[in-house]
Write an enzyme that holds these catalytic residues in place. Structure first.
Site, PDB file in Angstrom:
ATOM      1  N   GLU A  35       0.051  -9.913  -3.010  1.00  0.00           N
ATOM      2  CA  GLU A  35       0.118 -10.452  -1.647  1.00  0.00           C
ATOM      3  C   GLU A  35      -0.967 -11.500  -1.416  1.00  0.00           C
ATOM      4  O   GLU A  35      -0.739 -12.493  -0.707  1.00  0.00           O
ATOM      5  CB  GLU A  35      -0.007  -9.314  -0.642  1.00  0.00           C
ATOM      6  CG  GLU A  35       1.214  -8.410  -0.626  1.00  0.00           C
ATOM      7  CD  GLU A  35       1.060  -7.194   0.256  1.00  0.00           C
ATOM      8  OE1 GLU A  35       2.077  -6.652   0.697  1.00  0.00           O
ATOM      9  OE2 GLU A  35      -0.102  -6.774   0.508  1.00  0.00           O
ATOM     10  N   GLU A  55      -4.821 -11.215   1.217  1.00  0.00           N
ATOM     11  CA  GLU A  55      -3.785 -10.177   1.149  1.00  0.00           C
ATOM     12  C   GLU A  55      -3.194  -9.922   2.527  1.00  0.00           C
ATOM     13  O   GLU A  55      -1.977  -9.755   2.676  1.00  0.00           O
ATOM     14  CB  GLU A  55      -4.394  -8.897   0.568  1.00  0.00           C
ATOM     15  CG  GLU A  55      -3.442  -7.720   0.487  1.00  0.00           C
ATOM     16  CD  GLU A  55      -3.531  -6.816   1.695  1.00  0.00           C
ATOM     17  OE1 GLU A  55      -2.494  -6.239   2.082  1.00  0.00           O
ATOM     18  OE2 GLU A  55      -4.636  -6.688   2.256  1.00  0.00           O
ATOM     19  N   ASP A  79      -1.888  -5.441  -3.711  1.00  0.00           N
ATOM     20  CA  ASP A  79      -2.723  -6.276  -2.838  1.00  0.00           C
ATOM     21  C   ASP A  79      -2.941  -7.666  -3.436  1.00  0.00           C
ATOM     22  O   ASP A  79      -2.901  -8.679  -2.718  1.00  0.00           O
ATOM     23  CB  ASP A  79      -4.079  -5.602  -2.609  1.00  0.00           C
ATOM     24  CG  ASP A  79      -4.002  -4.435  -1.632  1.00  0.00           C
ATOM     25  OD1 ASP A  79      -2.947  -4.260  -0.999  1.00  0.00           O
ATOM     26  OD2 ASP A  79      -5.001  -3.699  -1.511  1.00  0.00           O
ATOM     27  N   ASP A 100       0.778 -10.643   3.061  1.00  0.00           N
ATOM     28  CA  ASP A 100       1.650  -9.543   3.473  1.00  0.00           C
ATOM     29  C   ASP A 100       2.606  -9.987   4.573  1.00  0.00           C
ATOM     30  O   ASP A 100       3.797  -9.646   4.557  1.00  0.00           O
ATOM     31  CB  ASP A 100       0.776  -8.381   3.957  1.00  0.00           C
ATOM     32  CG  ASP A 100       1.591  -7.232   4.515  1.00  0.00           C
ATOM     33  OD1 ASP A 100       2.306  -6.589   3.737  1.00  0.00           O
ATOM     34  OD2 ASP A 100       1.512  -6.980   5.728  1.00  0.00           O
TER      35      ASP A 100
END
Length: 223
Positions: free
Chosen positions: A119, A44, A116, A48
């Protein structure tokens, strides 16, 4: 970590993810409540950054907006809620690897968890297929949001800040009044107050989201 359920592998591939290392993709879909040694958090973190760079480049290339407007849209498009919306569109929840208690608590539909996981899937794609392939997936998954109005209106906190200044009031003050729920499904209650005007409370799954909702409700009531 073991491999993927065949149905989950088929689901990933149907959405354009190139699955090679099954353990990597299992990690991307694993919630901390399972007790596994590795969960989605590292992927994650990576995903991101890939998402942020892709959307920033997209906004730069496709518009003549100034830096402030691009930043406003970027923040909206990569926010946890926006990522969770993409996860829901893909049907992520049914493929999550999650502990029984967390699932019973509703964590599989939490914006924080789904955002989350979305990502983390992008992070896994980056490792397996590289930036260009992952960028293409993001452009497909986020296309409607970028082409639409997401992030085009002023952020509620910015709007409230400007409203307070324009009415010769002190800047708004935000305070977390309570935090409830288990670790994987936290609920934050935030109070926003403008001196000699009033105050409003709002609840959300993250502190920033609760502040945003409180600002929006304040403007509805007092703006």
């Amino acid at each position: 970590m073991s491999g993927l359920d065949p149905a989950t592998r088929g689901w990933l591939e149907a959405h354009g993810f190139a699955v090679g290392n099954e353990a990597l993709w299992a990690e991307a879909l694993t919630h901390g409540s399972t007790g596994a040694k590795r969960d989605y958090q590292r992927l994650e973190f990576l995903g991101d950054r890939v998402l942020g760079l892709t959307i920033a480049h997209w906004l730069y290339a496709d518009s003549a907006s100034d830096e402030g407007r691009m930043a406003q849209r970027l923040n909206a498009l990569v926010a946890k809620g926006a990522c969770a919306d993409r996860a829901r569109e893909l049907g992520v929840a049914q493929h999550l690897l999650m502990g029984k208690q967390a699932r019973e608590d509703g964590a599989q539909d939490s914006d924080n968890v789904l955002g989350d996981i979305m990502e983390s899937l992008l992070g896994a794609s980056f490792i397996e297929s590289g930036f260009d392939a992952t960028e293409a997936l993001i452009c497909r998954f986020w296309g409607e949001a970028v082409d639409g109005k997401t992030g085009q209106s002023k952020h509620p906190k910015s709007a409230l800040q400007e409203w307070a200044a324009g009415n010769q009031r002190r800047p708004p003050e935000y305070e977390v009044t309570s935090i409830d729920g288990p670790d994987h499904a936290r609920r934050f209650t935030v109070r926003v107050r403008v001196h000699k005007v009033g105050e409003v409370e709002a609840m959300a799954s993250g502190k920033r989201d609760a502040e945003t909702e409180a600002a929006r409700l304040f403007m509805e009531k007092f703006g």
